[in-house]
Design a protein around this motif. Structure first.
Motif, PDB file in Angstrom:
ATOM      1  N   SER A  67       0.815  -1.215   0.000  1.00  8.95           N
ATOM      2  CA  SER A  67       0.000   0.000   0.000  1.00  8.95           C
ATOM      3  C   SER A  67       0.850   1.267   0.000  1.00  8.95           C
ATOM      4  O   SER A  67       0.401   2.324  -0.468  1.00  8.95           O
ATOM      5  N   GLN A  69       1.396   2.837  -3.674  1.00 13.72           N
ATOM      6  CA  GLN A  69       0.234   3.122  -4.509  1.00 13.72           C
ATOM      7  C   GLN A  69       0.561   4.134  -5.615  1.00 13.72           C
ATOM      8  O   GLN A  69       0.319   3.888  -6.800  1.00 13.72           O
ATOM      9  N   GLU A 102       0.885   3.307  -9.630  1.00 12.82           N
ATOM     10  CA  GLU A 102      -0.044   3.973 -10.548  1.00 12.82           C
ATOM     11  C   GLU A 102       0.720   4.661 -11.674  1.00 12.82           C
ATOM     12  O   GLU A 102       0.329   4.597 -12.849  1.00 12.82           O
ATOM     13  N   GLY A 129      -7.046   0.435  -5.178  1.00 10.54           N
ATOM     14  CA  GLY A 129      -6.279   0.587  -3.950  1.00 10.54           C
ATOM     15  C   GLY A 129      -5.469  -0.652  -3.642  1.00 10.54           C
ATOM     16  O   GLY A 129      -6.020  -1.758  -3.544  1.00 10.54           O
ATOM     17  N   LEU A 130      -4.171  -0.486  -3.522  1.00 14.52           N
ATOM     18  CA  LEU A 130      -3.289  -1.627  -3.270  1.00 14.52           C
ATOM     19  C   LEU A 130      -3.312  -1.998  -1.787  1.00 14.52           C
ATOM     20  O   LEU A 130      -3.252  -1.139  -0.916  1.00 14.52           O
TER      21      LEU A 130
END
Length: 532
Positions: free
Chosen positions: A181, A184, A188, A213-214
């Motif tokens: 997370s 992210q 992207e 969303g990771l």
């Protein structure tokens, strides 16, 4: 946290040759013997590796096997053998099969190799030092076949894996997690680039996944004994995907020197392209780049996710009894036939369907008839009328000749499309050159002209340009069909392609007066009386 994406041009040093080109197949999972899907990927990578070598690039072609995880542990238990013995047997079958298919890999990595463990521990140390390893609880539905958690809700009733068509297992355990997370924004940015994921049809799927969303993902298991132990975590082994992806790095450092991540940019990293099946694109285009960022290593240039193969419109499976065995294909059809069908008929990147009748028709029409007969009959006429030698080339046989112009266009197509893994476009262009040469032969009808007085020079010129076109076809086929290429060139009294293409693709490479060997069919017709 800001992590700058390090790209190939920023790596400190390259290998000591003209240009570095590293490509990889997936590391194939050894729960079972090799299948047509793994053979398809490996043949495509072999064609790409051979092409890049012809461009005078320093190539490192990596393949290998992924040997850990619960699926292998259970498969070995069911067979009544140790996991190590099971891995040894299946890995040996991969090595043997690639040798028989004449695959030109430079490295074959096994994740049970002691050197691989050293690298995994080093890499884990870097990731941990970056603050990207935390302890957490993993709950959810798990597919042992995929070795991954699925997104089915907790209250799902008897969920099944859509790929393996087997029940999912509920898991609830304490694991180590990688803090995906945190990456992210960087991921992207990476997947938004049009040059990172190929083909284009695969990009949006990954972008959609990232935009949701990771989430941090588990990198250890506490209930799997067949895996690499996690330092400082008794009872934990590394999650098979964390371990397997690092095999690409282990392969590059398997060069007789020390296992040291600092040497990677001198040993062939970053990879120019990872070639994989579309089902593991998420691991390679999202998880893997984030892991590399955490460890402070450059990212691969490109990830190419190709499609699946079906048979006669049906998914292949043991329960249907329609699995195509690559060993049987090799024995009954040979490498040239199978490579031609897979690379010429299926757009690499799309799903493909293996149809036996179409397979036979394409091989016989393209290779035996169009290319093979062209060479055979032209060589026979040249030998008969010009003292068993290449006829003298007249002034009209130069670069302005229509066949020379067609050859030039063909070379341009192959040189531009092969780096894109557009094997189909390259193969079709080569075939069109052979068709044009056949057309020229039929239009000029040397067998009729030779009966007319004073036409020897005209016939010599016509036969020369057709033989020269056949030579260009033979050279261009080298990465796609290396064995047939060698036979075509041998039929013209020329050595097989070895090394850079630059001089060999120039029109006029055939030497007038050089001996033409007695012609033999370069490609036998394929006759399959029974289903494969």
């Amino acid at each position: 946290m800001v992590v700058r994406i390090q790209r190939r041009s920023e790596a400190a040093e390259f290998l000591p040759f003209k240009m570095n080109y590293t490509l990889t197949t997936p590391l194939y999972y050894v729960n079972d013997r090799p299948h047509l899907g793994s053979t398809y990927t490996t043949i495509a990578c072999d064609a790409l590796a051979r092409f890049q070598r012809h461009q005078d690039n320093g190539v490192l072609f990596v393949t290998g096997v992924d040997e850990h995880g619960q699926k292998i542990q259970r498969t070995a238990e069911a067979r009544g053998v140790s996991p190590q013995l099971h891995c040894d047997e299946i890995s040996a079958r991969y090595r043997d099969l690639w040798q028989r298919w004449d695959i030109s890999q430079d490295r074959f990595i096994r994740t049970t190799a002691p050197r691989h463990l050293q690298l995994v521990e080093q890499f884990y140390g870097r990731v941990k030092a970056s603050g990207d390893v935390i302890t957490g609880r993993q709950t959810g539905w798990y597919c042992v076949g995929c070795e991954e958690y699925k997104d089915d809700p907790a209250d799902a009733m008897e969920p099944h894996c859509p790929i393996h068509q087997r029940p999912l297992e509920w898991r609830d355990e304490e694991n180590l997690f990688f803090r995906l997370s945190r990456y992210q924004e960087q991921i992207e940015e990476l997947v938004a680039r049009d040059d990172f994921i190929a083909p284009a049809s695969r990009r949006q799927e990954v972008r959609n996944f990232v935009q949701q969303g990771l989430r941090d993902f588990s990198i250890s298991r506490s209930n799997v004994s067949w895996g690499l132990p996690v330092p400082g975590q008794p009872g934990h082994t590394f999650y098979v995907w964390f371990d397997a992806l690092l095999g690409y790095l282990s392969a590059l450092l398997d060069d007789g020197h020390s296992i040291d991540l600092n040497r990677l940019n001198q040993a062939g990293w970053p990879a120019s392209v990872h070639v994989i099946g579309k089902d593991i694109l998420r691991f390679h285009a999202v998880y893997w780049p984030a892991m590399l960022m955490s460890a402070g290593l450059p990212l691969p240039d490109r990830v190419f996710g190709h499609g699946f193969l079906t048979r006669e419109g049906q998914k292949m499976g043991k329960s249907l009894g329609n699995v195509l065995d690559p060993e049987v294909l090799l024995e009954r059809c040979g490498t040239d036939a199978v490579r031609w069908y897979l690379l010429r008929d299926i757009q690499f990147g799309d799903d493909g369907d293996f149809q036996q009748q179409r397979f036979v028709d394409l091989v016989n029409n393209d290779l035996a008839n169009t290319i093979g007969n062209l060479l055979n009959r032209t060589s026979s006429m040249a030998r008969k009328w010009f003292d068993d030698a290449v006829p003298p080339a007249g002034s009209d046989a130069g670069p302005e000749h229509p066949l020379a112009q067609q050859a030039s266009r063909t070379v341009s197509i192959v040189l531009s499309r092969m780096p894109e893994l557009s094997f189909k476009a390259g193969a079709e262009a080569i075939l069109q050159l052979a068709i044009a040469a056949n057309g020229h032969l039929n239009d000029t009808a040397p067998w009729s002209r030779m009966k007319q007085p004073g036409q020897d020079d005209v016939v010599a010129n016509d036969l020369y340009v057709v033989l020269e076109a056949a030579r260009v076809v033979g050279v261009l086929l080298s990465p796609l069909l290396p064995e047939l290429s060698a036979r075509i060139l041998a039929q013209l009294g020329i050595d097989a392609v070895n090394g850079p293409w630059k001089d060999q693709l120039r029109w006029g490479g055939l030497t007038s007066g050089s001996v033409l060997p007695k012609p033999n069919p370069v490609m036998q017709r394929l006759e399959l009386e029974e289903p494969l």
